[in-house]
Scaffold this motif. Structure first.
Motif, PDB file in Angstrom:
ATOM      1  N   VAL A 140       0.839  -1.198   0.000  1.00 24.20           N
ATOM      2  CA  VAL A 140       0.000   0.000   0.000  1.00 24.20           C
ATOM      3  C   VAL A 140       0.878   1.253   0.000  1.00 24.20           C
ATOM      4  CG1 VAL A 140      -0.384   0.334   2.494  1.00 24.20           C
ATOM      5  CG2 VAL A 140      -2.205   0.880   0.873  1.00 24.20           C
ATOM      6  N   TYR A 144       1.710   2.803  -4.240  1.00 17.57           N
ATOM      7  CA  TYR A 144       1.121   4.132  -4.438  1.00 17.57           C
ATOM      8  C   TYR A 144       2.106   5.268  -4.169  1.00 17.57           C
ATOM      9  CZ  TYR A 144      -3.156   1.435  -4.653  1.00 17.57           C
ATOM     10  OH  TYR A 144      -4.120   0.527  -5.004  1.00 17.57           O
ATOM     11  N   ASN A 145       3.245   4.929  -3.621  1.00 18.42           N
ATOM     12  CA  ASN A 145       4.220   5.995  -3.390  1.00 18.42           C
ATOM     13  C   ASN A 145       5.195   6.137  -4.554  1.00 18.42           C
ATOM     14  OD1 ASN A 145       4.869   8.111  -1.656  1.00 18.42           O
ATOM     15  ND2 ASN A 145       6.598   7.002  -0.776  1.00 18.42           N
ATOM     16  N   LYS A 147       6.264   7.728  -7.753  1.00 16.51           N
ATOM     17  CA  LYS A 147       5.890   8.950  -8.474  1.00 16.51           C
ATOM     18  C   LYS A 147       5.479   8.650  -9.916  1.00 16.51           C
ATOM     19  CE  LYS A 147       8.554  12.294  -5.780  1.00 16.51           C
ATOM     20  NZ  LYS A 147       8.977  11.400  -4.699  1.00 16.51           N
ATOM     21  N   TRP A 150       1.713   8.111 -10.334  1.00 20.10           N
ATOM     22  CA  TRP A 150       0.782   9.192  -9.974  1.00 20.10           C
ATOM     23  C   TRP A 150       0.018   9.763 -11.165  1.00 20.10           C
ATOM     24  CZ3 TRP A 150       4.217  12.241  -5.923  1.00 20.10           C
ATOM     25  CH2 TRP A 150       4.384  11.421  -4.791  1.00 20.10           C
ATOM     26  N   TYR A 155      -2.912  12.332 -10.208  1.00 21.36           N
ATOM     27  CA  TYR A 155      -2.355  13.069  -9.062  1.00 21.36           C
ATOM     28  C   TYR A 155      -1.074  13.751  -9.516  1.00 21.36           C
ATOM     29  CZ  TYR A 155      -0.313  13.947  -4.425  1.00 21.36           C
ATOM     30  OH  TYR A 155       0.251  14.531  -3.313  1.00 21.36           O
ATOM     31  N   GLU A 158       4.227  16.991  -6.181  1.00 18.98           N
ATOM     32  CA  GLU A 158       4.886  18.215  -5.723  1.00 18.98           C
ATOM     33  C   GLU A 158       4.403  19.432  -6.505  1.00 18.98           C
ATOM     34  OE1 GLU A 158       7.696  21.365  -5.665  1.00 18.98           O
ATOM     35  OE2 GLU A 158       7.410  20.150  -7.460  1.00 18.98           O
ATOM     36  N   SER A 159       4.150  20.540  -5.819  1.00 15.77           N
ATOM     37  CA  SER A 159       3.662  21.697  -6.567  1.00 15.77           C
ATOM     38  C   SER A 159       4.358  22.999  -6.192  1.00 15.77           C
ATOM     39  CB  SER A 159       2.143  21.846  -6.406  1.00 15.77           C
ATOM     40  OG  SER A 159       1.824  22.562  -5.238  1.00 15.77           O
ATOM     41  N   PHE A 160       5.164  22.962  -5.141  1.00  9.32           N
ATOM     42  CA  PHE A 160       5.841  24.184  -4.689  1.00  9.32           C
ATOM     43  C   PHE A 160       6.714  24.778  -5.798  1.00  9.32           C
ATOM     44  CE2 PHE A 160       9.765  26.024  -2.841  1.00  9.32           C
ATOM     45  CZ  PHE A 160       9.209  27.113  -2.191  1.00  9.32           C
TER      46      PHE A 160
ATOM     47  N   ASN B  52       7.121  18.609  -0.166  1.00  9.27           N
ATOM     48  CA  ASN B  52       5.808  18.385  -0.792  1.00  9.27           C
ATOM     49  C   ASN B  52       5.659  16.909  -1.140  1.00  9.27           C
ATOM     50  OD1 ASN B  52       4.816  21.241  -2.929  1.00  9.27           O
ATOM     51  ND2 ASN B  52       5.195  21.116  -0.733  1.00  9.27           N
ATOM     52  N   ASP B  53       5.696  16.047  -0.128  1.00  9.09           N
ATOM     53  CA  ASP B  53       5.599  14.612  -0.385  1.00  9.09           C
ATOM     54  C   ASP B  53       5.102  13.989   0.909  1.00  9.09           C
ATOM     55  OD1 ASP B  53       7.288  12.248  -2.243  1.00  9.09           O
ATOM     56  OD2 ASP B  53       6.589  11.773  -0.234  1.00  9.09           O
ATOM     57  N   GLU B  54       3.984  13.282   0.822  1.00  7.91           N
ATOM     58  CA  GLU B  54       3.312  12.874   2.063  1.00  7.91           C
ATOM     59  C   GLU B  54       4.161  11.974   2.958  1.00  7.91           C
ATOM     60  OE1 GLU B  54      -0.383  11.628   0.093  1.00  7.91           O
ATOM     61  OE2 GLU B  54      -1.387  13.177   1.263  1.00  7.91           O
ATOM     62  N   TRP B  55       4.699  10.907   2.398  1.00  5.20           N
ATOM     63  CA  TRP B  55       5.450  10.000   3.276  1.00  5.20           C
ATOM     64  C   TRP B  55       6.791  10.597   3.705  1.00  5.20           C
ATOM     65  CZ3 TRP B  55       2.958   6.744   6.002  1.00  5.20           C
ATOM     66  CH2 TRP B  55       1.867   6.020   5.483  1.00  5.20           C
ATOM     67  N   ASP B  56       7.460  11.299   2.787  1.00  3.84           N
ATOM     68  CA  ASP B  56       8.739  11.915   3.164  1.00  3.84           C
ATOM     69  C   ASP B  56       8.529  12.955   4.261  1.00  3.84           C
ATOM     70  OD1 ASP B  56      10.003  10.371   1.337  1.00  3.84           O
ATOM     71  OD2 ASP B  56      10.410  11.977  -0.104  1.00  3.84           O
ATOM     72  N   PRO B 355      -0.865   8.835  -2.174  1.00  6.33           N
ATOM     73  CA  PRO B 355      -0.264   7.880  -1.229  1.00  6.33           C
ATOM     74  C   PRO B 355      -1.043   7.764   0.083  1.00  6.33           C
ATOM     75  CG  PRO B 355       1.441   9.249  -2.220  1.00  6.33           C
ATOM     76  CD  PRO B 355       0.127   9.837  -2.640  1.00  6.33           C
TER      77      PRO B 355
END
Ligand code: FAD
Ligand code: SF4
Lengths: 176, 523
Positions: A140, A144-145, A147, A150, A155, A158-160, B52-56, B355
């Motif tokens: 899980v 899904y992690n 990139k 995504w 999805y 990153e958007s900054f 800007n990364d949920e798990w990190d 995620p």
């Protein structure tokens, strides 16, 4: 060590067919699982390559996304090979777990079952085991992690660095 | 310039924790010229360092030290060692938080009188009223830049909000807007305005969202009266024969123990760690833990009645773009027992990235029913339910009998059972939210179970009488004059609103009280 390599296999289509495939999709060659169609391979060091091939199928059956290629499922489960290399008990748990799946699946083994529903019925029988929980619990995050998957789900990550969404559609909904 | 105080300086106020409560109290005292040392278990990451990364980001900021759980809440099954999703870092959970900043309603300070006795609930009126707290709410809103107050405009609504608003209109809800958020809608306080980045939970890399990390703490440091010591995990509070606290023992990064002397100690480690520390400081004189003559330390743990509802539409939404908590519906926040429960709840938009959505939508689920939901991630809208839960004596933080952390301190066990009122409220909210999304054309909705607790409250509660709670109306412990509690564990009851504005308001008020008492030499 597990290596996933692109465009490598170097086996002719005839040779691959001779060696016998996993369904028609994945092929075992030496210590590697190979996808001839999509030109990538995954080399195992601790787990049997057949085990890895079954893990990849199992991963897809647990979290089936028809638009996600096998390669991402392979990446998602390769950590089990690394862990098995470091931890003998873990290796036994995985190998025994896969052997058990094959046994429950009849003559052709787990990968021999043609329909997802048939394989899911087998997984349901082992759902409560530490083996299944270890595979699902890891997956899980590791699936899904990634990139690379995504965009398939829409999805954007990153958007900054792009200045956020203030000028990129944070309020662009039109159908309401 | 940031101060540096000697370990033997027994004139300082020691604050444990640098989050909403501790960070605010530290700055407020420093502004009044009081010398303060904040001891913070986590490291210091500035906002440029956020990812800007949920798990990190979770790895960077979250409190990951092991805890155990018990009780009938689903978190105990799905996340047995992660009862709470909170932070261990300078700034505390104000790095992760979404910024929703609401005042409590008048009756929520008087729940026992308003709701009456409820079986299985340990309700009690607060020893303060809304009107006593109002001036401090106003100060907190001004400090935090809360939108919709002080003439600051509300934030623009994102896609997720627009879906919520359309549904609210269809259902006839009247009070729906983009909230009161501690997020700059205009440039102010030397910080820029919200860029709609959509990673509020991962720490705002623009500094647009208020966090003690880059507001209270540097302001306090600039006075020369505040020192923040990161990587300093307090394991014990010491006291003398008279029962006054004299200092604290903390572990440095490498595990080395130090003692910092203190004139006053204020505990602000959030509602799991604060009671854990008081309990772990038990001594011959205080065998049940510090400030625990009432036996209430660790009890009445509250986490809000929560849950989420996500919905899929036949057209795209892209809910993850823009502020995470982008809007609110307040109509259900009223107390109206005709709905089958006491107290009320708020609806607030919420979005998770792919995620976290995979991890939290239906923990443990697998197969096509689950994955086809994620297949339509970009067609999803979502909201979070936050409602008043009932305090229960059995819902509590205790020290684990066997398991210890790396410093030899017993880890915390978090026990929680839903009260029937909590369950009735959650079911009501699930039904309303599903109807709301159906009204806008949702093809499928998901009543999503509560996440590990982001709001943790009540474990050192305020009470008029010493027998009923741990602290008085200033957060001063009933038992020990120079020991204070400065975080959400003071809450007598939880109200329907997100807690941080109230934590900050109480900290500002407490700073006034501490400074006055210090000048009067009563502590
Ligand atoms: C994802 C998320 C979203 C949220 N959104 C909102 C929102 O929109 N609105 C709202 O009102 N609230 C929100 N919250 C809740 C809010 O963050 C908390 O209520 C608030 O920060 C609690 O303040 P506190 O001072 O009690 O604790 P914290 O802010 O958690 O600070 C406690 C600090 O103490 C430190 N500490 C603990 N024990 C020790 C020890 N023994 N020694 C030294 N240091 C110690 C911790 O490391 C931590 O840094 C959210 C929380 C999360 C996680
Ligand atoms: S949406 Fe706004 S407040 Fe949230 S992280 Fe982005 S800039 Fe900060």
């Amino acid at each position: 060590m597990v290596t996933i390599y692109d465009g490598k296999p170097g086996l002719s289509r005839r040779e691959l067919l001779k060696r016998g495939g996993i369904g028609a999709l994945l092929v075992i060659s030496g210590s590697a699982v190979i996808s001839p169609e999509h030109a990538w391979g995954l080399e195992t060091s601790a787990l049997k390559p057949e085990t890895m091939a079954t893990l990849i199928q199992m991963a897809r059956d647990i979290y089936p996304h028809d638009q996600v290629p096998d390669k991402n499922y392979a990446i998602a489960v390769k950590g089990h090979d690394e862990q098995a290399g470091k931890d003998a008990a873990y290796k036994t748990m995985i190998e025994d777990g896969i052997a058990d799946l094959d046994k429950k699946s009849g003559d052709g083994g787990y990968r021999g079952l043609g329909w997802e529903d048939q394989r899911v019925a087998v997984l349901k029988q082992v759902e409560a085991t530490p083996f299944f929980q270890a595979i699902r619990g890891g997956l899980v995050v590791s699936l899904y992690n990634q990139k690379e998957v995504w965009p398939i789900f829409g999805y954007e990550g990153e958007s900054f660095s792009k200045g956020g969404y203030i000028a990129r559609g944070f309020n662009d909904i039109e159908w309401l | 310039m940031a101060a540096a105080f000697d370990l033997n300086n027994d004139g300082v106020v020691v604050i444990i924790g640098s989050g909403a409560g501790g960070g605010t109290l530290g700055n407020e005292l420093a502004q009044k010229g009081v010398d303060v040392v904040i001891l913070e278990a986590g490291a210091r990451h500035e906002y440029e360092d956020f990812v800007n990364d949920e798990w990190d980001s979770f790895t960077q900021l979250a409190w990951k030290d092991k805890r155990t759980t018990s009780g009938d809440w689903r978190v105990a099954k799905d996340f047995p060692n992660l009862p709470a999703w909170i932070v261990k870092s300078v700034g505390g959970s104000t790095t992760h938080w979404a910024g929703a900043s609401l005042r409590f309603q008048e009756h929520e300070f008087k729940t026992l009188s308003t709701y009456g006795k409820l079986e299985g609930a340990n309700l009690l009126d607060w020893p303060i009223t809304l009107s006593e707290l109002e001036p401090y709410y106003a100060k907190a809103e001004a400090k935090m830049g809360v939108t919709g107050t002080n003439d600051w405009p509300r934030l623009p609504g994102n896609n997720n909000f627009k879906v919520l608003k359309a549904g609210a209109d269809k259902l006839g809800y009247k009070e729906c807007h983009t909230g009161n958020m501690a997020i700059n809608s205009v440039e102010r306080d030397d910080r820029m305005s919200c860029q709609q980045t959509g990673f509020c939970f991962q720490g705002c890399k623009w500094g647009a969202k208020w966090s003690t990390l880059y507001t209270e703490i540097p302001k306090g440091e600039a006075t020369g009266h505040l020192e923040v010591r990161p990587n300093a995990m307090v394991v014990k509070i010491n006291h003398d024969d008279s029962g006054k606290v004299t200092g604290v023992v903390y572990a440095e990064k490498d595990g080395k123990l130090q003692e910092q002397k203190a004139r006053i100690v204020a505990v602000a480690g959030n509602s799991i760690e604060s009671p854990r520390l008081l309990l772990n400081s038990a001594s011959g004189k205080f065998p049940d833990g510090l400030a625990n003559s009432s036996g209430q330390v660790g009890k009445n743990y509250m986490r809000h009645t929560t849950g989420s509802v996500y919905a899929i539409f036949d057209k795209p939404v892209h809910m993850y773009r823009g502020t995470t908590m982008a809007g609110i519906i307040r109509d259900e926040a009223r107390h109206d027992p005709s709905r089958g429960f006491v107290g009320g709840y708020e609806f607030e938009t919420l979005s998770l990235g792919l995620p976290f959505m995979a991890a939290f939508l239906d923990p443990g689920a697998w197969g096509r029913s689950f994955t086809t939901a994620l297949d339509h991630y970009d067609h999803m809208a979502g909201l979070w339910i936050v409602g008043e839960d009932m305090p229960r004596a059995e819902n509590r933080i205790t020290l684990h009998a066997d398991l210890k952390d790396e410093h030899g301190m017993p880890i915390a066990d978090v026990h929680f059972d839903d009260h029937p009122n909590d369950t009735a409220m959650r079911n009501h909210a699930y039904k309303q939210a599903s109807a709301l999304y159906a009204a806008v054309g949702a093809t499928r909705t998901f009543p999503t179970p509560p996440y590990p607790s982001t709001h943790n409250l009540g474990t050192n509660r305020m009470s008029e009488k010493a027998a009923d709670g741990v602290v008085n109306k200033h957060g001063q412990t009933h038992d020990i004059k120079n020991l204070f509690v400065s975080d959400g564990s003071q809450f007598t009851t939880g109200a329907a609103e997100n807690p941080t504005l109230t934590i900050v308001s109480l900290a500002i008020r407490q700073a006034d009280y501490i400074a006055t008492q210090m000048s009067a030499k009563t502590i």
